[in-house]
Each structure stands twice: as structure tokens, then as C-alpha cells.
Design a protein around this motif. Structure first.
Motif, PDB file in Angstrom:
ATOM      1  N   ALA A 296      90.623  48.358  74.132  1.00  0.00           N
ATOM      2  CA  ALA A 296      91.862  48.135  74.887  1.00  0.00           C
ATOM      3  C   ALA A 296      93.113  48.335  74.033  1.00  0.00           C
ATOM      4  CB  ALA A 296      91.869  46.735  75.497  1.00  0.00           C
ATOM      5  N   VAL A 297      93.037  47.947  72.771  1.00  0.00           N
ATOM      6  CA  VAL A 297      94.216  48.110  71.907  1.00  0.00           C
ATOM      7  C   VAL A 297      94.328  49.519  71.340  1.00  0.00           C
ATOM      8  CG1 VAL A 297      94.368  45.657  71.340  1.00  0.00           C
ATOM      9  CG2 VAL A 297      93.111  47.202  69.809  1.00  0.00           C
ATOM     10  N   GLY A 298      93.393  50.384  71.724  1.00  0.00           N
ATOM     11  CA  GLY A 298      93.507  51.786  71.358  1.00  0.00           C
ATOM     12  C   GLY A 298      92.646  52.248  70.207  1.00  0.00           C
ATOM     13  N   LEU A 299      91.825  51.376  69.651  1.00  0.00           N
ATOM     14  CA  LEU A 299      90.939  51.834  68.582  1.00  0.00           C
ATOM     15  C   LEU A 299      89.941  52.832  69.160  1.00  0.00           C
ATOM     16  CD1 LEU A 299      90.225  48.499  66.687  1.00  0.00           C
ATOM     17  CD2 LEU A 299      91.822  50.317  66.074  1.00  0.00           C
ATOM     18  N   PRO A 300      89.601  53.865  68.414  1.00  0.00           N
ATOM     19  CA  PRO A 300      88.731  54.928  68.947  1.00  0.00           C
ATOM     20  C   PRO A 300      87.250  54.551  68.911  1.00  0.00           C
ATOM     21  CG  PRO A 300      89.375  55.456  66.717  1.00  0.00           C
ATOM     22  CD  PRO A 300      90.088  54.172  67.075  1.00  0.00           C
ATOM     23  N   VAL A 301      86.887  53.483  69.621  1.00  0.00           N
ATOM     24  CA  VAL A 301      85.521  52.953  69.563  1.00  0.00           C
ATOM     25  C   VAL A 301      84.633  53.411  70.708  1.00  0.00           C
ATOM     26  CG1 VAL A 301      86.212  50.921  68.230  1.00  0.00           C
ATOM     27  CG2 VAL A 301      86.213  50.819  70.731  1.00  0.00           C
ATOM     28  N   LEU A 302      85.212  54.060  71.705  1.00  0.00           N
ATOM     29  CA  LEU A 302      84.430  54.526  72.848  1.00  0.00           C
ATOM     30  C   LEU A 302      83.844  55.903  72.544  1.00  0.00           C
ATOM     31  CD1 LEU A 302      86.900  53.420  75.652  1.00  0.00           C
ATOM     32  CD2 LEU A 302      84.857  52.233  74.873  1.00  0.00           C
ATOM     33  N   SER A 303      82.989  56.394  73.412  1.00  0.00           N
ATOM     34  CA  SER A 303      82.378  57.700  73.184  1.00  0.00           C
ATOM     35  C   SER A 303      83.458  58.761  73.045  1.00  0.00           C
ATOM     36  CB  SER A 303      81.422  58.052  74.326  1.00  0.00           C
ATOM     37  OG  SER A 303      82.124  58.162  75.541  1.00  0.00           O
ATOM     38  N   ASP A 304      83.174  59.746  72.260  1.00  0.00           N
ATOM     39  CA  ASP A 304      84.105  60.837  71.963  1.00  0.00           C
ATOM     40  C   ASP A 304      85.377  60.341  71.290  1.00  0.00           C
ATOM     41  OD1 ASP A 304      82.277  62.600  73.161  1.00  0.00           O
ATOM     42  OD2 ASP A 304      83.172  62.283  75.134  1.00  0.00           O
ATOM     43  N   GLY A 305      85.319  59.195  70.625  1.00  0.00           N
ATOM     44  CA  GLY A 305      86.455  58.677  69.884  1.00  0.00           C
ATOM     45  C   GLY A 305      87.615  58.225  70.741  1.00  0.00           C
ATOM     46  N   ARG A 306      87.337  57.886  71.990  1.00  0.00           N
ATOM     47  CA  ARG A 306      88.415  57.445  72.877  1.00  0.00           C
ATOM     48  C   ARG A 306      88.687  55.959  72.699  1.00  0.00           C
ATOM     49  NH1 ARG A 306      86.826  57.559  78.132  1.00  0.00           N
ATOM     50  NH2 ARG A 306      84.705  57.305  77.407  1.00  0.00           N
ATOM     51  N   GLY A 307      89.846  55.559  73.163  1.00  0.00           N
ATOM     52  CA  GLY A 307      90.242  54.165  73.195  1.00  0.00           C
ATOM     53  C   GLY A 307      91.476  54.052  74.062  1.00  0.00           C
ATOM     54  N   GLY A 308      91.906  52.847  74.324  1.00  0.00           N
ATOM     55  CA  GLY A 308      93.099  52.618  75.127  1.00  0.00           C
ATOM     56  C   GLY A 308      92.770  52.223  76.551  1.00  0.00           C
ATOM     57  N   MET A 309      93.778  51.704  77.234  1.00  0.00           N
ATOM     58  CA  MET A 309      93.581  51.196  78.587  1.00  0.00           C
ATOM     59  C   MET A 309      93.166  52.280  79.581  1.00  0.00           C
ATOM     60  SD  MET A 309      93.654  48.007  78.485  1.00  0.00           S
ATOM     61  CE  MET A 309      93.616  47.671  80.234  1.00  0.00           C
ATOM     62  N   ALA A 310      93.618  53.507  79.385  1.00  0.00           N
ATOM     63  CA  ALA A 310      93.230  54.572  80.308  1.00  0.00           C
ATOM     64  C   ALA A 310      91.719  54.783  80.288  1.00  0.00           C
ATOM     65  CB  ALA A 310      93.957  55.876  79.964  1.00  0.00           C
ATOM     66  N   ALA A 311      91.119  54.695  79.119  1.00  0.00           N
ATOM     67  CA  ALA A 311      89.669  54.852  79.012  1.00  0.00           C
ATOM     68  C   ALA A 311      88.943  53.669  79.637  1.00  0.00           C
ATOM     69  CB  ALA A 311      89.271  55.002  77.543  1.00  0.00           C
ATOM     70  N   LEU A 312      89.551  52.495  79.557  1.00  0.00           N
ATOM     71  CA  LEU A 312      88.917  51.292  80.110  1.00  0.00           C
ATOM     72  C   LEU A 312      89.035  51.199  81.623  1.00  0.00           C
ATOM     73  CD1 LEU A 312      89.851  48.530  77.532  1.00  0.00           C
ATOM     74  CD2 LEU A 312      87.646  49.639  77.878  1.00  0.00           C
ATOM     75  N   THR A 313      89.882  52.004  82.196  1.00  0.00           N
ATOM     76  CA  THR A 313      90.037  51.984  83.652  1.00  0.00           C
ATOM     77  C   THR A 313      89.645  53.315  84.293  1.00  0.00           C
ATOM     78  OG1 THR A 313      92.365  52.624  83.453  1.00  0.00           O
ATOM     79  CG2 THR A 313      91.883  50.259  83.563  1.00  0.00           C
ATOM     80  N   GLY A 314      89.175  54.248  83.487  1.00  0.00           N
ATOM     81  CA  GLY A 314      88.811  55.573  83.984  1.00  0.00           C
ATOM     82  C   GLY A 314      87.464  55.586  84.685  1.00  0.00           C
ATOM     83  N   PRO A 315      86.945  56.766  84.937  1.00  0.00           N
ATOM     84  CA  PRO A 315      85.712  56.930  85.715  1.00  0.00           C
ATOM     85  C   PRO A 315      84.475  56.253  85.122  1.00  0.00           C
ATOM     86  CG  PRO A 315      86.827  59.037  85.444  1.00  0.00           C
ATOM     87  CD  PRO A 315      87.551  58.041  84.583  1.00  0.00           C
ATOM     88  N   THR A 316      84.463  56.014  83.812  1.00  0.00           N
ATOM     89  CA  THR A 316      83.282  55.398  83.194  1.00  0.00           C
ATOM     90  C   THR A 316      83.465  53.902  82.914  1.00  0.00           C
ATOM     91  OG1 THR A 316      84.010  56.083  80.994  1.00  0.00           O
ATOM     92  CG2 THR A 316      82.522  57.583  82.172  1.00  0.00           C
ATOM     93  N   ALA A 317      84.519  53.309  83.440  1.00  0.00           N
ATOM     94  CA  ALA A 317      84.800  51.892  83.186  1.00  0.00           C
ATOM     95  C   ALA A 317      83.692  50.969  83.680  1.00  0.00           C
ATOM     96  CB  ALA A 317      86.128  51.505  83.830  1.00  0.00           C
ATOM     97  N   GLY A 318      82.996  51.339  84.734  1.00  0.00           N
ATOM     98  CA  GLY A 318      81.917  50.491  85.251  1.00  0.00           C
ATOM     99  C   GLY A 318      80.795  50.292  84.250  1.00  0.00           C
ATOM    100  N   TYR A 319      80.534  51.294  83.423  1.00  0.00           N
ATOM    101  CA  TYR A 319      79.512  51.155  82.391  1.00  0.00           C
ATOM    102  C   TYR A 319      79.946  50.114  81.364  1.00  0.00           C
ATOM    103  CZ  TYR A 319      77.785  55.480  84.413  1.00  0.00           C
ATOM    104  OH  TYR A 319      77.311  56.420  85.285  1.00  0.00           O
ATOM    105  N   LEU A 320      81.230  50.090  81.050  1.00  0.00           N
ATOM    106  CA  LEU A 320      81.738  49.135  80.071  1.00  0.00           C
ATOM    107  C   LEU A 320      81.630  47.710  80.606  1.00  0.00           C
ATOM    108  CD1 LEU A 320      84.836  51.191  78.877  1.00  0.00           C
ATOM    109  CD2 LEU A 320      82.585  51.015  77.788  1.00  0.00           C
ATOM    110  N   VAL A 321      81.909  47.524  81.881  1.00  0.00           N
ATOM    111  CA  VAL A 321      81.704  46.215  82.510  1.00  0.00           C
ATOM    112  C   VAL A 321      80.222  45.854  82.432  1.00  0.00           C
ATOM    113  CG1 VAL A 321      81.772  44.959  84.708  1.00  0.00           C
ATOM    114  CG2 VAL A 321      83.704  46.406  84.022  1.00  0.00           C
ATOM    115  N   GLY A 322      79.379  46.835  82.656  1.00  0.00           N
ATOM    116  CA  GLY A 322      77.943  46.618  82.570  1.00  0.00           C
ATOM    117  C   GLY A 322      77.482  46.186  81.192  1.00  0.00           C
ATOM    118  N   PHE A 323      78.205  46.560  80.134  1.00  0.00           N
ATOM    119  CA  PHE A 323      77.843  46.119  78.787  1.00  0.00           C
ATOM    120  C   PHE A 323      77.845  44.599  78.710  1.00  0.00           C
ATOM    121  CE2 PHE A 323      79.396  50.059  76.199  1.00  0.00           C
ATOM    122  CZ  PHE A 323      78.456  50.848  76.833  1.00  0.00           C
ATOM    123  N   VAL A 324      78.842  43.985  79.306  1.00  0.00           N
ATOM    124  CA  VAL A 324      78.942  42.524  79.288  1.00  0.00           C
ATOM    125  C   VAL A 324      77.762  41.919  80.055  1.00  0.00           C
ATOM    126  CG1 VAL A 324      80.371  40.551  79.934  1.00  0.00           C
ATOM    127  CG2 VAL A 324      81.453  42.636  79.053  1.00  0.00           C
TER     128      VAL A 324
END
Length: 174
Positions: free
Chosen positions: A67-95
Motif C-alpha cells: 500500500a505504501v508503494g514498496l515493490p513487493v507485488l508480482s512484477d515489482g508492483r506496489g501502491g494503492m492502484a495495484a491493491l485495488t486493481g483486477p488482482t486485488a481479490g487474490y490479495l484479500v485471499g492471502f489474509v
């Protein structure tokens, strides 16, 4: 694993599993619309090792880093746009998956191979189902199932089997 009951060790475990999840994101097979990564292996291990609360805390820390923008998501992405984009449901599923695998471990349900692997596979489904459902809002249900669910089922079983072996070894040592 009584050594995990020490607060400092548990906190270190939360940080290490958040990092392990970020590393797993970088081990990626580029697929469309969702990349195949090793994140879910780290997620179910986090719950299995740290328990439900610790696993959820590790995933919360991982998502906060994203969320704070560190590049920890796949393909080095980070930030709120990645957390609310098309793959956000998988991230919720992590929890959800970290909680599920942690609860299963806490209850002793991971001690035997077949039930353990089935339960960890179900934990993987708790990533895939919300992920595909959220993805469907963007690309439609049929495309989400064929591109964001079905291709991941075999890998989920393989990663669940690997997680069970790792957790069993950790329990024997711990």
C-alpha cells in the motif's frame, strides 16, 4: 514450536513471512490475466507456522508494504492502484488463506498427509475464489475462471503438498 510463543520471535516471524511472500511474488511465470507466483506457498506457510493471528499479521504487513508503494507485488508492483486493481481479490485471499492454514495447524488438522494436503489446498482456494470473483468484475466470469482460477488448481495442490512437507518437518524439529 514452543519457541514461537516468545513475543519477539513471533514479531520476527511476522516480518520474515511478509518478506518471504514478497520474494515469492518475484518468482513469477507471466500469465494473462494473473501471473503464477510462489506467494501462496509463503501465505499458507505463514499461517501454518505462526498460527492464525500471526499469519494474518504477516499478510497485513505485506499488504501494508504494498500500500505504501514498496515493490513487493508480482512484477515489482506496489501502491494503492495495484491493491485495488483486477488482482486485488487474490490479495484479500492471502489474509483468508493465512488464517485458514493457521487455524488448521492450531487444531492439529495438518498432522496427517491426506487431510493436511486437502486442507492446505482448500486454503489455496480461499485465495483463488475471491481472486477470480474480483477479476470477473473486470473481465467477466468465464474469462476470470479460465484465466484466473482453473490454471492455478494443479499448482495449488503441488504447493499445498510442499507446504505440508515443510510444516511437518518444522513441527518435528520444533
Amino acid at each position: 514450536m514452543d519457541w514461537l510463543k516468545t513475543p519477539g520471535v513471533r514479531a520476527l516471524g511476522v516480518v520474515l513471512f511478509a518478506i518471504l511472500t514478497a520474494v515469492g511474488a518475484q518468482v513469477s511465470l507471466p500469465m494473462v490475466p494473473v501471473p503464477m507466483t510462489l506467494q501462496s506457498l509463503a501465505v499458507v506457510l505463514a499461517g501454518g507456522v505462526l498460527g492464525p493471528r500471526g499469519g494474518v499479521a504477516a499478510m497485513g504487513l505485506y499488504l501494508a508494504a504494498a500500500a505504501v508503494g514498496l515493490p513487493v507485488l508480482s512484477d515489482g508492483r506496489g501502491g494503492m492502484a495495484a491493491l485495488t486493481g483486477p488482482t486485488a481479490g487474490y490479495l484479500v485471499g492471502f489474509v483468508l488463506a493465512a488464517w485458514a492454514s493457521g487455524e488448521a495447524g492450531r487444531r492439529g488438522w495438518l498432522r496427517r498427509p491426506l487431510p493436511g494436503i486437502v486442507i492446505l489446498s482448500a486454503a489455496h482456494l480461499s485465495i483463488l475464489l475471491p481472486g477470480a470473483a474480483w477479476l470477473a468484475l473486470d473481465i467477466g466470469w468465464t474469462a476470470a475462471m479460465s484465466g484466473g482460477f482453473t490454471p492455478f488448481l494443479a499448482g495449488a495442490v503441488v504447493k499445498s503438498s510442499a507446504a505440508w512437507l515443510i510444516l511437518t518437518a518444522a513441527i518435528r524439529r520444533g
